[in-house]
Motif scaffolding. Structure first.
Motif, PDB file in Angstrom:
ATOM      1  N   LEU A  92       6.242   3.331 -11.193  1.00  0.00           N
ATOM      2  CA  LEU A  92       6.828   4.440 -10.442  1.00  0.00           C
ATOM      3  C   LEU A  92       6.796   4.166  -8.942  1.00  0.00           C
ATOM      4  N   THR A  93       7.833   4.598  -8.265  1.00  0.00           N
ATOM      5  CA  THR A  93       7.830   4.614  -6.801  1.00  0.00           C
ATOM      6  C   THR A  93       7.484   6.037  -6.406  1.00  0.00           C
ATOM      7  N   ILE A  94       6.458   6.173  -5.580  1.00  0.00           N
ATOM      8  CA  ILE A  94       5.995   7.503  -5.181  1.00  0.00           C
ATOM      9  C   ILE A  94       6.026   7.643  -3.670  1.00  0.00           C
TER      10      ILE A  94
ATOM     11  N   VAL B 155       0.351   2.297  -7.178  1.00  0.00           N
ATOM     12  CA  VAL B 155       1.064   3.087  -8.181  1.00  0.00           C
ATOM     13  C   VAL B 155       2.237   2.293  -8.747  1.00  0.00           C
ATOM     14  N   ARG B 156       2.980   1.608  -7.904  1.00  0.00           N
ATOM     15  CA  ARG B 156       4.112   0.803  -8.386  1.00  0.00           C
ATOM     16  C   ARG B 156       3.620  -0.297  -9.328  1.00  0.00           C
ATOM     17  N   GLU B 157       2.548  -1.010  -8.928  1.00  0.00           N
ATOM     18  CA  GLU B 157       2.006  -2.097  -9.746  1.00  0.00           C
ATOM     19  C   GLU B 157       1.494  -1.598 -11.095  1.00  0.00           C
ATOM     20  N   GLU B 158       0.833  -0.453 -11.089  1.00  0.00           N
ATOM     21  CA  GLU B 158       0.172   0.016 -12.304  1.00  0.00           C
ATOM     22  C   GLU B 158       1.052   0.873 -13.204  1.00  0.00           C
ATOM     23  N   THR B 159       2.062   1.539 -12.631  1.00  0.00           N
ATOM     24  CA  THR B 159       2.825   2.506 -13.433  1.00  0.00           C
ATOM     25  C   THR B 159       4.336   2.274 -13.462  1.00  0.00           C
TER      26      THR B 159
ATOM     27  N   GLU C 281      -2.090  13.356  -2.906  1.00  0.00           N
ATOM     28  CA  GLU C 281      -1.154  14.068  -3.770  1.00  0.00           C
ATOM     29  C   GLU C 281       0.185  13.369  -3.539  1.00  0.00           C
ATOM     30  N   CYS C 282       0.846  12.999  -4.619  1.00  0.00           N
ATOM     31  CA  CYS C 282       2.071  12.205  -4.495  1.00  0.00           C
ATOM     32  C   CYS C 282       3.207  12.811  -5.323  1.00  0.00           C
ATOM     33  N   LYS C 283       4.421  12.538  -4.889  1.00  0.00           N
ATOM     34  CA  LYS C 283       5.573  12.936  -5.695  1.00  0.00           C
ATOM     35  C   LYS C 283       6.313  11.687  -6.127  1.00  0.00           C
ATOM     36  N   ILE C 284       6.915  11.763  -7.300  1.00  0.00           N
ATOM     37  CA  ILE C 284       7.679  10.642  -7.840  1.00  0.00           C
ATOM     38  C   ILE C 284       9.043  10.604  -7.168  1.00  0.00           C
ATOM     39  N   VAL C 285       9.404   9.421  -6.674  1.00  0.00           N
ATOM     40  CA  VAL C 285      10.704   9.223  -6.040  1.00  0.00           C
ATOM     41  C   VAL C 285      11.673   8.584  -7.034  1.00  0.00           C
TER      42      VAL C 285
ATOM     43  N   GLU D  91      -5.884  -3.465   0.749  1.00  0.00           N
ATOM     44  CA  GLU D  91      -5.882  -4.876   1.141  1.00  0.00           C
ATOM     45  C   GLU D  91      -5.922  -4.996   2.668  1.00  0.00           C
ATOM     46  N   PRO D  92      -6.430  -6.112   3.201  1.00  0.00           N
ATOM     47  CA  PRO D  92      -6.424  -6.326   4.653  1.00  0.00           C
ATOM     48  C   PRO D  92      -5.008  -6.159   5.230  1.00  0.00           C
ATOM     49  N   GLY D  93      -4.925  -5.441   6.347  1.00  0.00           N
ATOM     50  CA  GLY D  93      -3.649  -5.228   7.022  1.00  0.00           C
ATOM     51  C   GLY D  93      -2.811  -4.109   6.434  1.00  0.00           C
ATOM     52  N   GLU D  94      -3.315  -3.419   5.430  1.00  0.00           N
ATOM     53  CA  GLU D  94      -2.562  -2.390   4.722  1.00  0.00           C
ATOM     54  C   GLU D  94      -3.144  -1.008   5.060  1.00  0.00           C
ATOM     55  N   SER D  95      -2.275  -0.048   5.305  1.00  0.00           N
ATOM     56  CA  SER D  95      -2.745   1.320   5.529  1.00  0.00           C
ATOM     57  C   SER D  95      -3.057   1.950   4.174  1.00  0.00           C
ATOM     58  N   PRO D  96      -3.877   3.009   4.152  1.00  0.00           N
ATOM     59  CA  PRO D  96      -4.124   3.681   2.873  1.00  0.00           C
ATOM     60  C   PRO D  96      -2.838   4.187   2.207  1.00  0.00           C
ATOM     61  N   ALA D  97      -1.919   4.731   2.977  1.00  0.00           N
ATOM     62  CA  ALA D  97      -0.666   5.221   2.392  1.00  0.00           C
ATOM     63  C   ALA D  97       0.141   4.073   1.780  1.00  0.00           C
ATOM     64  N   GLU D  98       0.198   2.936   2.451  1.00  0.00           N
ATOM     65  CA  GLU D  98       0.892   1.769   1.891  1.00  0.00           C
ATOM     66  C   GLU D  98       0.205   1.301   0.620  1.00  0.00           C
ATOM     67  N   ALA D  99      -1.123   1.332   0.619  1.00  0.00           N
ATOM     68  CA  ALA D  99      -1.885   0.882  -0.550  1.00  0.00           C
ATOM     69  C   ALA D  99      -1.625   1.763  -1.763  1.00  0.00           C
TER      70      ALA D  99
END
Length: 153
Positions: free
Chosen positions: A73-75, A67-71, A107-111, A54-62
């Motif tokens: 999970l917090t990663i 992932v939170r919206e779809e699953t 590559e992400c880890k589940i928090v 989204e505008p104003g969002e970094s790739p890492a934030e996105a």
């Protein structure tokens, strides 16, 4: 949320014409080193948890938001696997919308969190072994799903 207000407004202007979309995807492994995939509603293919930046969002934030919206999970993104794009990353949705993704894969880890389809976009969420990956909407290069044993993943 399948499409944001920003992308909805773009679609109102360009119709179903091809849009180049900066996006992200997450490779998330469980304790068995299986990879999480989602089966979106109204689709015939599986995908990684993913979405547009989204505008104003970094790739890492996105990737964290998607992932939170779809699953549910917090990663935490721990590594960029690669950045991919081009014709192999084109997709035509059932409604005729054409996209070409330029996707940064993390590559992400589940928090924390419990695996649950949250935004109504995913019909199913399931972990698969590397040698049994389902039919995907996008053609990711082979190395994307290889576990990096040096990082303990």
């Amino acid at each position: 949320m399948p499409i944001s207000d920003y992308y909805r407004k773009l679609r109102e202007k360009v119709g179903t014409d091809l849009l180049l979309l900066p996006s992200v995807a997450a490779v998330i492994r469980n304790e068995k080193s299986e990879i999480l995939f989602q089966y979106p509603r109204n689709s015939e293919y599986w995908s990684l948890p993913a979405g547009a930046i989204e505008p104003g969002e970094s790739p890492a934030e996105a990737v964290v938001r998607e992932v939170r919206e779809e699953t549910g999970l917090t990663i935490e993104p721990i590594n960029i696997i690669g950045v991919f794009g081009g014709e192999k990353f084109r997709h035509i949705y059932a409604n005729g919308d054409q996209v070409e993704y330029q996707v940064t894969i993390y590559e992400c880890k589940i928090v924390s969190g419990t695996l649950e389809a949250m935004d109504g976009e995913s019909e199913r969420l399931q972990y698969f072994k590397e040698d049994n990956i389902p039919k995907l909407a996008l053609s990711y290069p082979d190395g994307v799903f290889k576990a990096n044993l040096e990082r303990g993943c």
